[in-house]
Design a protein around this motif. Structure first.
Motif, short mmCIF file in Angstrom:
data_model
loop_
_atom_site.label_atom_id
_atom_site.label_comp_id
_atom_site.label_asym_id
_atom_site.label_seq_id
_atom_site.Cartn_x
_atom_site.Cartn_y
_atom_site.Cartn_z
N PRO A 1 1.73 -5.79 -4.67
CA PRO A 1 1.96 -4.81 -5.75
C PRO A 1 1.36 -3.44 -5.45
CG PRO A 1 1.38 -6.95 -6.67
CD PRO A 1 1.20 -7.06 -5.19
N ASP A 2 0.13 -3.40 -4.94
CA ASP A 2 -0.49 -2.11 -4.64
C ASP A 2 0.26 -1.38 -3.54
OD1 ASP A 2 -2.35 -2.57 -6.56
OD2 ASP A 2 -4.08 -2.77 -5.21
N GLU A 3 0.72 -2.10 -2.52
CA GLU A 3 1.45 -1.47 -1.43
C GLU A 3 2.77 -0.91 -1.92
OE1 GLU A 3 2.89 -2.46 3.17
OE2 GLU A 3 2.20 -4.07 1.84
N LEU A 4 3.45 -1.66 -2.77
CA LEU A 4 4.72 -1.19 -3.33
C LEU A 4 4.51 0.10 -4.13
CD1 LEU A 4 7.74 -1.62 -3.96
CD2 LEU A 4 7.02 -3.01 -5.93
N LEU A 5 3.46 0.12 -4.95
CA LEU A 5 3.21 1.26 -5.81
C LEU A 5 2.78 2.49 -5.05
CD1 LEU A 5 1.41 -0.62 -8.70
CD2 LEU A 5 3.57 0.60 -8.91
N THR B 1 3.44 3.17 -1.75
CA THR B 1 4.30 3.56 -0.63
C THR B 1 5.74 3.80 -1.06
OG1 THR B 1 4.83 1.27 0.02
CG2 THR B 1 2.87 2.29 1.03
N THR B 2 6.00 3.84 -2.36
CA THR B 2 7.33 4.21 -2.82
C THR B 2 7.37 5.73 -2.88
OG1 THR B 2 7.60 2.18 -4.09
CG2 THR B 2 9.02 4.02 -4.67
N PRO C 1 0.84 5.59 2.07
CA PRO C 1 0.40 6.37 0.91
C PRO C 1 0.33 7.86 1.26
CG PRO C 1 -0.95 4.41 1.16
CD PRO C 1 -0.09 4.50 2.40
N ALA C 2 0.69 8.70 0.32
CA ALA C 2 0.69 10.14 0.53
C ALA C 2 -0.69 10.73 0.27
CB ALA C 2 1.71 10.81 -0.39
N ALA C 3 -0.93 11.89 0.84
CA ALA C 3 -2.17 12.61 0.57
C ALA C 3 -2.15 13.10 -0.87
CB ALA C 3 -2.31 13.77 1.53
N ARG C 4 -3.21 12.88 -1.59
CA ARG C 4 -3.33 13.30 -2.97
C ARG C 4 -4.71 13.94 -3.19
NH1 ARG C 4 1.44 13.00 -3.04
NH2 ARG C 4 2.76 11.66 -4.36
N ARG C 5 -4.82 14.72 -4.26
CA ARG C 5 -6.12 15.28 -4.60
C ARG C 5 -7.09 14.13 -4.88
NH1 ARG C 5 -5.18 19.19 -9.54
NH2 ARG C 5 -7.46 19.37 -9.36
#
Length: 220
Positions: free
Chosen positions: A11-15, A17-18, A205-209
């Motif tokens: 679940p965490d990977e899906l959330l 990496t979408t 996962p994308a870079a985020r603040r």
């Protein structure tokens, strides 16, 4: 209904990496309607205000309709990028941020010129009382009744090897798209979600603040 096997994602990977997929959408490989229906069946389990489920979903696969919608989207994208060019200067003092925004702009432009070639265009819609006139004031409950379902659709698509992107620029020409698709006056469009098989490897996962920059506990 019986669903096809999905990718082995936690679940965490899906959330995490979408991602919005633009350049890596496969424009040549057809997407089976049954697969789109599976993703929508998942989407219909999302919450809505007072459980009204006032959503409708328009799936566009006809090549001529996709091409016409694509031309409207392209026009909107070109206008957006022209106006966004000055805003991009706001990040001139942050080279890393500026580079990211430049890549995003390039991918937006790429999809803008090819939206009409994407095999499936999904338009989530809401029925609005009063002939389609949006209510004044707080609209959170209105749009909050379709956005979770649209995100669930995108997650379900990712789990099945499909790429999607959340786009709204076509709403500059919402009336023209509504006429093309024969939408009733009381129906408003929430987004345009291109759907296709994606090419290349998986997503990270994308870079985020940092969380601590945006987290407020008890008060601001």
């Amino acid at each position: 209904m019986e669903f096809v096997p999905t990718l082995p994602l936690s679940p965490d990977e899906l959330l995490t990496t979408t991602r919005s997929v633009r350049r890596r959408l496969d424009l040549t490989r057809p997407v089976p309607m049954e697969l789109v229906r599976e993703c929508l069946a998942v989407a219909l389990q999302a919450p809505s205000s007072s459980n009204r489920q006032g959503w409708d979903w328009v799936v566009v696969t006809d090549p001529m309709l996709r091409a016409e919608i694509g031309l409207l989207y392209q026009r909107a994208v070109h206008g957006y990028l022209a106006s966004a060019s000055s805003a991009a200067r706001l990040h001139a003092d942050d080279p890393e941020r500026s580079a990211v925004q430049r890549r995003v702009g390039e991918s937006v432009a790429w999809l803008g010129d090819r939206m009409g070639q994407v095999p499936v265009l999904l338009i989530p819609c809401l029925r609005v009382s009063g002939g389609g006139e949006l209510p004044a004031g707080n609209q959170a409950g209105l749009w909050g009744s379709v956005l979770p379902a649209a995100w669930s659709y995108m997650l379900a698509a990712r789990a099945r090897g499909l790429g999607t992107a959340w786009t709204t620029l076509h709403l500059t020409y919402e009336a023209e798209v509504a006429e093309l698709l024969g939408l009733p006056d009381e129906v408003r469009q929430a987004a345009l979600i291109p759907t296709a098989w994606y090419t290349g490897d998986g997503f990270r996962p994308a870079a985020r603040r940092p969380l601590d920059e945006v987290l407020h506990v008890d008060r601001w």
